[in-house]
Write an enzyme that holds these catalytic residues in place. Sequence first.
Site, PDB file in Angstrom:
ATOM      1  N   GLU A   1       0.819  -1.209   0.000  1.00  0.00           N
ATOM      2  CA  GLU A   1       0.000   0.000   0.000  1.00  0.00           C
ATOM      3  C   GLU A   1       0.856   1.263   0.000  1.00  0.00           C
ATOM      4  O   GLU A   1       1.933   1.287   0.600  1.00  0.00           O
ATOM      5  CB  GLU A   1      -0.858   0.045   1.263  1.00  0.00           C
ATOM      6  CG  GLU A   1      -1.810  -1.109   1.363  1.00  0.00           C
ATOM      7  CD  GLU A   1      -2.594  -1.060   2.656  1.00  0.00           C
ATOM      8  OE1 GLU A   1      -3.466  -1.901   2.822  1.00  0.00           O
ATOM      9  OE2 GLU A   1      -2.323  -0.175   3.495  1.00  0.00           O
TER      10      GLU A   1
ATOM     11  N   CYS B   1       3.179   8.238   1.862  1.00  0.00           N
ATOM     12  CA  CYS B   1       3.481   7.261   2.908  1.00  0.00           C
ATOM     13  C   CYS B   1       3.754   5.938   2.196  1.00  0.00           C
ATOM     14  O   CYS B   1       2.859   5.378   1.568  1.00  0.00           O
ATOM     15  CB  CYS B   1       2.257   7.168   3.822  1.00  0.00           C
ATOM     16  SG  CYS B   1       2.406   5.954   5.129  1.00  0.00           S
TER      17      CYS B   1
ATOM     18  N   GLY C   1       5.553  -2.403   6.921  1.00  0.00           N
ATOM     19  CA  GLY C   1       6.904  -2.910   7.108  1.00  0.00           C
ATOM     20  C   GLY C   1       7.786  -2.040   7.978  1.00  0.00           C
ATOM     21  O   GLY C   1       7.428  -0.930   8.359  1.00  0.00           O
ATOM     22  N   GLU C   2       8.943  -2.591   8.299  1.00  0.00           N
ATOM     23  CA  GLU C   2       9.921  -1.906   9.144  1.00  0.00           C
ATOM     24  C   GLU C   2      11.133  -1.549   8.268  1.00  0.00           C
ATOM     25  O   GLU C   2      11.936  -2.416   7.905  1.00  0.00           O
ATOM     26  CB  GLU C   2      10.325  -2.840  10.300  1.00  0.00           C
ATOM     27  CG  GLU C   2      11.532  -2.404  11.103  1.00  0.00           C
ATOM     28  CD  GLU C   2      11.474  -0.947  11.595  1.00  0.00           C
ATOM     29  OE1 GLU C   2      10.484  -0.552  12.222  1.00  0.00           O
ATOM     30  OE2 GLU C   2      12.453  -0.215  11.333  1.00  0.00           O
TER      31      GLU C   2
ATOM     32  N   SER D   1       8.919   4.892  16.849  1.00  0.00           N
ATOM     33  CA  SER D   1       7.644   4.489  17.436  1.00  0.00           C
ATOM     34  C   SER D   1       7.906   4.061  18.873  1.00  0.00           C
ATOM     35  O   SER D   1       8.409   2.971  19.119  1.00  0.00           O
ATOM     36  CB  SER D   1       7.041   3.339  16.617  1.00  0.00           C
ATOM     37  OG  SER D   1       6.682   3.814  15.329  1.00  0.00           O
TER      38      SER D   1
ATOM     39  N   HIS E   1       5.462   4.592  21.810  1.00  0.00           N
ATOM     40  CA  HIS E   1       4.157   4.020  22.173  1.00  0.00           C
ATOM     41  C   HIS E   1       3.990   3.628  23.633  1.00  0.00           C
ATOM     42  O   HIS E   1       2.866   3.370  24.074  1.00  0.00           O
ATOM     43  CB  HIS E   1       3.791   2.826  21.280  1.00  0.00           C
ATOM     44  CG  HIS E   1       3.761   3.131  19.822  1.00  0.00           C
ATOM     45  ND1 HIS E   1       3.331   4.335  19.325  1.00  0.00           N
ATOM     46  CD2 HIS E   1       4.122   2.385  18.733  1.00  0.00           C
ATOM     47  CE1 HIS E   1       3.412   4.326  17.995  1.00  0.00           C
ATOM     48  NE2 HIS E   1       3.905   3.162  17.614  1.00  0.00           N
TER      49      HIS E   1
ATOM     50  N   HIS F   1      -6.274   4.437  15.265  1.00  0.00           N
ATOM     51  CA  HIS F   1      -7.236   4.270  14.183  1.00  0.00           C
ATOM     52  C   HIS F   1      -7.890   2.922  14.250  1.00  0.00           C
ATOM     53  O   HIS F   1      -7.218   1.902  14.346  1.00  0.00           O
ATOM     54  CB  HIS F   1      -6.540   4.485  12.846  1.00  0.00           C
ATOM     55  CG  HIS F   1      -5.944   5.843  12.823  1.00  0.00           C
ATOM     56  ND1 HIS F   1      -6.721   6.962  12.870  1.00  0.00           N
ATOM     57  CD2 HIS F   1      -4.672   6.257  12.869  1.00  0.00           C
ATOM     58  CE1 HIS F   1      -5.941   8.017  12.916  1.00  0.00           C
ATOM     59  NE2 HIS F   1      -4.696   7.618  12.928  1.00  0.00           N
TER      60      HIS F   1
ATOM     61  N   CYS G   1      -2.251   2.354   7.662  1.00  0.00           N
ATOM     62  CA  CYS G   1      -1.422   1.474   6.860  1.00  0.00           C
ATOM     63  C   CYS G   1      -1.725   0.015   7.140  1.00  0.00           C
ATOM     64  O   CYS G   1      -1.845  -0.405   8.269  1.00  0.00           O
ATOM     65  CB  CYS G   1       0.035   1.822   7.081  1.00  0.00           C
ATOM     66  SG  CYS G   1       0.383   3.438   6.378  1.00  0.00           S
TER      67      CYS G   1
HETATM   68  N1  SAH Z   1       7.610  -0.098  11.297  1.00  0.00           N
HETATM   69  C1  SAH Z   1       7.697   1.319  11.336  1.00  0.00           C
HETATM   70  C2  SAH Z   1       6.959   2.047  10.236  1.00  0.00           C
HETATM   71  C3  SAH Z   1       5.543   1.603   9.889  1.00  0.00           C
HETATM   72  S1  SAH Z   1       4.211   2.005  10.981  1.00  0.00           S
HETATM   73  C4  SAH Z   1       7.259   1.829  12.685  1.00  0.00           C
HETATM   74  O1  SAH Z   1       6.667   1.067  13.429  1.00  0.00           O
HETATM   75  O2  SAH Z   1       7.550   2.972  13.009  1.00  0.00           O
HETATM   76  C5  SAH Z   1       4.068   3.737  10.980  1.00  0.00           C
HETATM   77  C6  SAH Z   1       3.381   4.258  12.240  1.00  0.00           C
HETATM   78  O3  SAH Z   1       1.977   3.911  12.271  1.00  0.00           O
HETATM   79  C7  SAH Z   1       3.987   3.651  13.511  1.00  0.00           C
HETATM   80  O4  SAH Z   1       4.201   4.645  14.477  1.00  0.00           O
HETATM   81  C8  SAH Z   1       2.892   2.684  13.948  1.00  0.00           C
HETATM   82  O5  SAH Z   1       2.986   2.385  15.294  1.00  0.00           O
HETATM   83  C9  SAH Z   1       1.640   3.458  13.580  1.00  0.00           C
HETATM   84  N2  SAH Z   1       0.418   2.661  13.583  1.00  0.00           N
HETATM   85  C10 SAH Z   1       0.244   1.358  13.263  1.00  0.00           C
HETATM   86  N3  SAH Z   1      -1.027   0.980  13.437  1.00  0.00           N
HETATM   87  C11 SAH Z   1      -1.703   2.052  13.872  1.00  0.00           C
HETATM   88  C12 SAH Z   1      -3.068   2.297  14.236  1.00  0.00           C
HETATM   89  N4  SAH Z   1      -3.994   1.341  14.173  1.00  0.00           N
HETATM   90  N5  SAH Z   1      -3.385   3.522  14.644  1.00  0.00           N
HETATM   91  C13 SAH Z   1      -2.462   4.508  14.709  1.00  0.00           C
HETATM   92  N6  SAH Z   1      -1.181   4.345  14.371  1.00  0.00           N
HETATM   93  C14 SAH Z   1      -0.779   3.133  13.969  1.00  0.00           C
END
Ligand code: SAH
Length: 367
Positions: A105, A118, A172-173, A227, A229, A299, A342
Amino acid sequence: MTRPQQNDQRKGTNLLDMLPAEAEAELRAFAIEAGEKPFRAAQVVQHLWHAPREDFSAMHELPKSFRELLAAKFEIPRLTLEARQLSTDGTEKFLFRLFDGEHIETVAIPEGSRLTLCISSQGGCALQCSFCATGTMGFSRNLRMFEIAGQVREVTLLTGRQPTNIVFMGMGEPLMNWKAVDPTLTVLNDAKGFGIGARHITVSTVGILPGIVALGERKEQFRLAISIHAPSDALRRTLMPINAKYPLAQVIEAARVFDRRVTFEYVMLSGVNDRPEHASQLVELARRCKAFVNLIPLHAGGAGNFNATSPQAIAAFARVIRAKGVEVAIRKSRGKDIAAACGQLRVERQRGRTPVGSDQHGDVQVA
Ligand code: SAH
């Protein structure tokens, strides 16, 4: 450097899997051999990235006979568009199929004169963060350079607009695919590639330490988002299994020695990580590495049984952080009506449901 591999069923040399300078050198040698002017090489390179064309036949300033010679020797592989959804707020989401059937995506987020893309760096993801849709599909494979940079090329072709900002916040990472992300950064930034300023390109990571070091060694000012969290190991482990391998203290230290300002991403989970004491702990971490904090509304349509923190509670959390002198922003949700968080579009497709839901929020924004 990156050479076409045998397993992609194409015969020609893949010009999108090379750095622009390498492609130009190869094309120049080819032009000379074909009795063409060497400057033809630069014209072709311009149409790979900066002013993309679908294929050689659309490079009209080249002589037709030379276009045919090019097509016989080189490849400019496309990503196949499987779905495209436009949100009422202008956010647009693209689902691409790759040569082996893998799906990825890409999301385009317009804001004023800016257009942020993105992009995805892997098919699926191995990290299994508990709230993330991409984690639920597991890991398929690393994307190759031409598939990561190719997302930018395809969206430029499809929308006719040049992106101004790139965030590696799709599937992905990115720092677990440094081999492909490293040259992709060059293509994005290089004047012969997309020519996007390094400060407008953000790599987002869960905190893969060797990758953070590698990014820091790049001389360009690419931005790093981490990230976080959760502000403690005990809580972070429950949300992000990777914390067992790279605990917070090490991630914060890596952010501290990183030579540019970093952004913390912090997704707000009701009753889980959104209490005032979490804000205070987060402030301590941010101070240690002078980070900027981005609070992300959760989200719907991710994973797990989490609830979003209310906007009022997010604002209160931000006030605690700001009062202690740490810069903080609340991220805006975009693409709420198109499952733009995403991983969501692919997950919904695999379930065979329509991906559009009025309760779905899209987090696709921009550090
Ligand atoms: N793997 C990397 C990049 C992809 S995710 C990372 O984790 O940073 C990009 C961002 O979207 C990350 O901060 C991730 O935690 C966040 N993300 C994933 N699912 C989400 C959701 N349901 N709601 C809000 N943010 C989310």
